[in-house]
Every structure is written in structure tokens, then in C-alpha cells.
Design a protein around this motif. Structure first.
Motif, PDB file in Angstrom:
ATOM      1  N   TRP A   1      57.909  59.220 -47.198  1.00 30.12           N
ATOM      2  CA  TRP A   1      58.327  60.397 -46.423  1.00 30.12           C
ATOM      3  C   TRP A   1      57.355  61.547 -46.651  1.00 30.12           C
ATOM      4  O   TRP A   1      56.967  62.253 -45.720  1.00 30.12           O
ATOM      5  N   LYS A   2      56.962  61.741 -47.906  1.00 26.75           N
ATOM      6  CA  LYS A   2      56.046  62.835 -48.245  1.00 26.75           C
ATOM      7  C   LYS A   2      54.702  62.643 -47.548  1.00 26.75           C
ATOM      8  O   LYS A   2      54.167  63.576 -46.951  1.00 26.75           O
ATOM      9  N   LEU A   3      54.160  61.426 -47.604  1.00 23.40           N
ATOM     10  CA  LEU A   3      52.875  61.166 -46.968  1.00 23.40           C
ATOM     11  C   LEU A   3      52.992  61.219 -45.441  1.00 23.40           C
ATOM     12  O   LEU A   3      52.060  61.661 -44.763  1.00 23.40           O
ATOM     13  N   LEU A   4      54.138  60.804 -44.910  1.00 17.98           N
ATOM     14  CA  LEU A   4      54.359  60.908 -43.460  1.00 17.98           C
ATOM     15  C   LEU A   4      54.308  62.376 -43.031  1.00 17.98           C
ATOM     16  O   LEU A   4      53.673  62.713 -42.026  1.00 17.98           O
ATOM     17  N   GLY A   5      54.957  63.243 -43.790  1.00 23.02           N
ATOM     18  CA  GLY A   5      54.904  64.673 -43.474  1.00 23.02           C
ATOM     19  C   GLY A   5      53.475  65.186 -43.449  1.00 23.02           C
ATOM     20  O   GLY A   5      53.072  65.908 -42.536  1.00 23.02           O
ATOM     21  N   ARG A   6      52.698  64.775 -44.442  1.00 25.93           N
ATOM     22  CA  ARG A   6      51.297  65.201 -44.505  1.00 25.93           C
ATOM     23  C   ARG A   6      50.504  64.684 -43.310  1.00 25.93           C
ATOM     24  O   ARG A   6      49.722  65.417 -42.692  1.00 25.93           O
ATOM     25  N   ALA A   7      50.696  63.404 -42.986  1.00 25.11           N
ATOM     26  CA  ALA A   7      49.960  62.814 -41.853  1.00 25.11           C
ATOM     27  C   ALA A   7      50.306  63.525 -40.551  1.00 25.11           C
ATOM     28  O   ALA A   7      49.418  63.840 -39.753  1.00 25.11           O
ATOM     29  N   LEU A   8      51.581  63.791 -40.351  1.00 27.74           N
ATOM     30  CA  LEU A   8      51.996  64.478 -39.118  1.00 27.74           C
ATOM     31  C   LEU A   8      51.439  65.896 -39.067  1.00 27.74           C
ATOM     32  O   LEU A   8      50.998  66.361 -38.013  1.00 27.74           O
ATOM     33  N   ALA A   9      51.443  66.578 -40.205  1.00 29.70           N
ATOM     34  CA  ALA A   9      50.880  67.931 -40.251  1.00 29.70           C
ATOM     35  C   ALA A   9      49.397  67.900 -39.910  1.00 29.70           C
ATOM     36  O   ALA A   9      48.911  68.720 -39.120  1.00 29.70           O
ATOM     37  N   GLU A  10      48.674  66.935 -40.496  1.00 28.34           N
ATOM     38  CA  GLU A  10      47.239  66.818 -40.226  1.00 28.34           C
ATOM     39  C   GLU A  10      46.963  66.425 -38.781  1.00 28.34           C
ATOM     40  O   GLU A  10      45.898  66.736 -38.250  1.00 28.34           O
ATOM     41  N   ALA A  11      47.920  65.750 -38.151  1.00 29.21           N
ATOM     42  CA  ALA A  11      47.769  65.358 -36.747  1.00 29.21           C
ATOM     43  C   ALA A  11      48.171  66.493 -35.796  1.00 29.21           C
ATOM     44  O   ALA A  11      48.143  66.329 -34.586  1.00 29.21           O
ATOM     45  N   GLY A  12      48.569  67.636 -36.365  1.00 33.53           N
ATOM     46  CA  GLY A  12      48.948  68.787 -35.540  1.00 33.53           C
ATOM     47  C   GLY A  12      50.359  68.707 -34.992  1.00 33.53           C
ATOM     48  O   GLY A  12      50.686  69.396 -34.026  1.00 33.53           O
ATOM     49  N   ARG A  13      51.198  67.897 -35.603  1.00 35.63           N
ATOM     50  CA  ARG A  13      52.580  67.702 -35.125  1.00 35.63           C
ATOM     51  C   ARG A  13      53.534  68.347 -36.136  1.00 35.63           C
ATOM     52  O   ARG A  13      54.260  67.684 -36.862  1.00 35.63           O
ATOM     53  N   ALA A  14      53.496  69.683 -36.167  1.00 36.26           N
ATOM     54  CA  ALA A  14      54.200  70.464 -37.184  1.00 36.26           C
ATOM     55  C   ALA A  14      55.710  70.229 -37.187  1.00 36.26           C
ATOM     56  O   ALA A  14      56.306  70.067 -38.259  1.00 36.26           O
ATOM     57  N   ALA A  15      56.336  70.206 -36.029  1.00 35.18           N
ATOM     58  CA  ALA A  15      57.790  70.033 -35.977  1.00 35.18           C
ATOM     59  C   ALA A  15      58.198  68.681 -36.554  1.00 35.18           C
ATOM     60  O   ALA A  15      59.159  68.583 -37.330  1.00 35.18           O
ATOM     61  N   GLU A  16      57.449  67.638 -36.219  1.00 32.32           N
ATOM     62  CA  GLU A  16      57.734  66.309 -36.745  1.00 32.32           C
ATOM     63  C   GLU A  16      57.462  66.252 -38.244  1.00 32.32           C
ATOM     64  O   GLU A  16      58.183  65.591 -38.996  1.00 32.32           O
ATOM     65  N   ALA A  17      56.427  66.957 -38.692  1.00 28.76           N
ATOM     66  CA  ALA A  17      56.111  67.000 -40.117  1.00 28.76           C
ATOM     67  C   ALA A  17      57.243  67.655 -40.891  1.00 28.76           C
ATOM     68  O   ALA A  17      57.665  67.156 -41.945  1.00 28.76           O
ATOM     69  N   LEU A  18      57.751  68.765 -40.367  1.00 26.89           N
ATOM     70  CA  LEU A  18      58.868  69.446 -41.033  1.00 26.89           C
ATOM     71  C   LEU A  18      60.089  68.536 -41.116  1.00 26.89           C
ATOM     72  O   LEU A  18      60.762  68.482 -42.142  1.00 26.89           O
ATOM     73  N   GLU A  19      60.357  67.810 -40.040  1.00 30.86           N
ATOM     74  CA  GLU A  19      61.492  66.882 -40.036  1.00 30.86           C
ATOM     75  C   GLU A  19      61.291  65.793 -41.099  1.00 30.86           C
ATOM     76  O   GLU A  19      62.225  65.446 -41.827  1.00 30.86           O
ATOM     77  N   ALA A  20      60.083  65.270 -41.209  1.00 31.31           N
ATOM     78  CA  ALA A  20      59.798  64.242 -42.221  1.00 31.31           C
ATOM     79  C   ALA A  20      59.985  64.804 -43.623  1.00 31.31           C
ATOM     80  O   ALA A  20      60.584  64.148 -44.488  1.00 31.31           O
ATOM     81  N   TYR A  21      59.496  66.009 -43.858  1.00 34.63           N
ATOM     82  CA  TYR A  21      59.670  66.626 -45.174  1.00 34.63           C
ATOM     83  C   TYR A  21      61.148  66.855 -45.482  1.00 34.63           C
ATOM     84  O   TYR A  21      61.592  66.636 -46.613  1.00 34.63           O
ATOM     85  N   GLU A  22      61.910  67.290 -44.481  1.00 35.63           N
ATOM     86  CA  GLU A  22      63.341  67.534 -44.708  1.00 35.63           C
ATOM     87  C   GLU A  22      64.082  66.238 -45.016  1.00 35.63           C
ATOM     88  O   GLU A  22      64.902  66.183 -45.932  1.00 35.63           O
ATOM     89  N   ARG A  23      63.788  65.191 -44.267  1.00 36.04           N
ATOM     90  CA  ARG A  23      64.423  63.897 -44.538  1.00 36.04           C
ATOM     91  C   ARG A  23      63.971  63.356 -45.883  1.00 36.04           C
ATOM     92  O   ARG A  23      64.765  62.810 -46.644  1.00 36.04           O
ATOM     93  N   GLY A  24      62.691  63.516 -46.181  1.00 36.50           N
ATOM     94  CA  GLY A  24      62.169  63.076 -47.461  1.00 36.50           C
ATOM     95  C   GLY A  24      62.778  63.828 -48.621  1.00 36.50           C
ATOM     96  O   GLY A  24      63.073  63.239 -49.672  1.00 36.50           O
ATOM     97  N   PHE A  25      63.001  65.124 -48.450  1.00 33.34           N
ATOM     98  CA  PHE A  25      63.641  65.928 -49.489  1.00 33.34           C
ATOM     99  C   PHE A  25      65.034  65.393 -49.775  1.00 33.34           C
ATOM    100  O   PHE A  25      65.423  65.224 -50.934  1.00 33.34           O
TER     101      PHE A  25
END
Length: 112
Positions: free
Chosen positions: A56-80
Motif C-alpha cells: 500500500w505504501k509503495l502504491l501510494g508513492r507510485a501513484l504520486a510519482e505518476a501524478g495521480r494525487a487523489a489515488e495516491a492519497l486513497e492508497a495511503y489512507e487504506r494502507g494506514f
């Protein structure tokens, strides 16, 4: 492409295919600068093992790096939530920090 990536990709669809393999492939794609491919593999990792907090943590990072901030935040929240439920305090703390930074960046750039 990293040196190990072709060998890992050969294992997709075999008996060794699983969350750990997809996590490893996603990590290698990130190292190679291909955040979108990384995100696809990491999504597969968390689909196969929803309790895999590192994925989940790495997914958030990958999405953030891909410019998909909303999806990254969702991944971080689910991962948390996953990390907290599993008692993985370090991962939970890191995802909280990453999400906070991402929210700040989105706010500073006018939101997206």
C-alpha cells in the motif's frame, strides 16, 4: 529497465505469482522510473493481499510519482488502516507523513 525486472516478469502467471512478486515488480518499475507500470503491479499486489501494508505504501508513492494525487492519497489512507490494524506502526507513521506532504503539495498547486 532494471537488470532483475525481466526475470521477475517471467514469473508472472506461474505458481510463484503472488503479492510478493507483484510488489517486487512494482518496486523495480519504480526504480526504472516507470511509475504507471509500478502502480499497476502494486494494485495487483494489494488485490492479492489486502493486508500487505508495504505494498500500500509503495502504491501510494507510485501513484504520486505518476501524478495521480487523489489515488495516491486513497492508497495511503487504506494502507494506514491496514498497517494500524496489523500493528505496523512504522508503516502507518510513514504513510501519514507521505499523505500529509501530498495534501500540502496538492493544496499549494491549486488542487487537482
Amino acid at each position: 529497465m532494471t537488470a532483475i525486472l525481466p526475470a521477475l516478469l517471467k514469473l508472472v502467471g506461474t505458481a510463484r505469482d503472488g503479492a510478493l512478486l507483484r510488489f517486487s515488480i512494482g518496486s523495480e518499475y519504480l526504480k526504472a522510473g516507470d511509475a504507471s507500470s509500478a502502480a499497476a503491479q502494486l494494485r495487483e499486489a494489494v488485490a492479492r493481499d489486502p493486508g500487505y501494508s508495504a505494498a500500500w505504501k509503495l502504491l501510494g508513492r507510485a501513484l504520486a510519482e505518476a501524478g495521480r494525487a487523489a489515488e495516491a492519497l486513497e492508497a495511503y489512507e487504506r494502507g494506514f488502516a491496514v498497517a494500524t490494524a496489523r500493528g505496523d506502526q512504522q508503516a502507518a507513521k510513514e504513510m501519514t507523513v507521505f499523505a500529509r506532504r501530498l495534501r500540502r503539495q496538492v493544496g499549494d498547486s491549486g488542487g487537482s
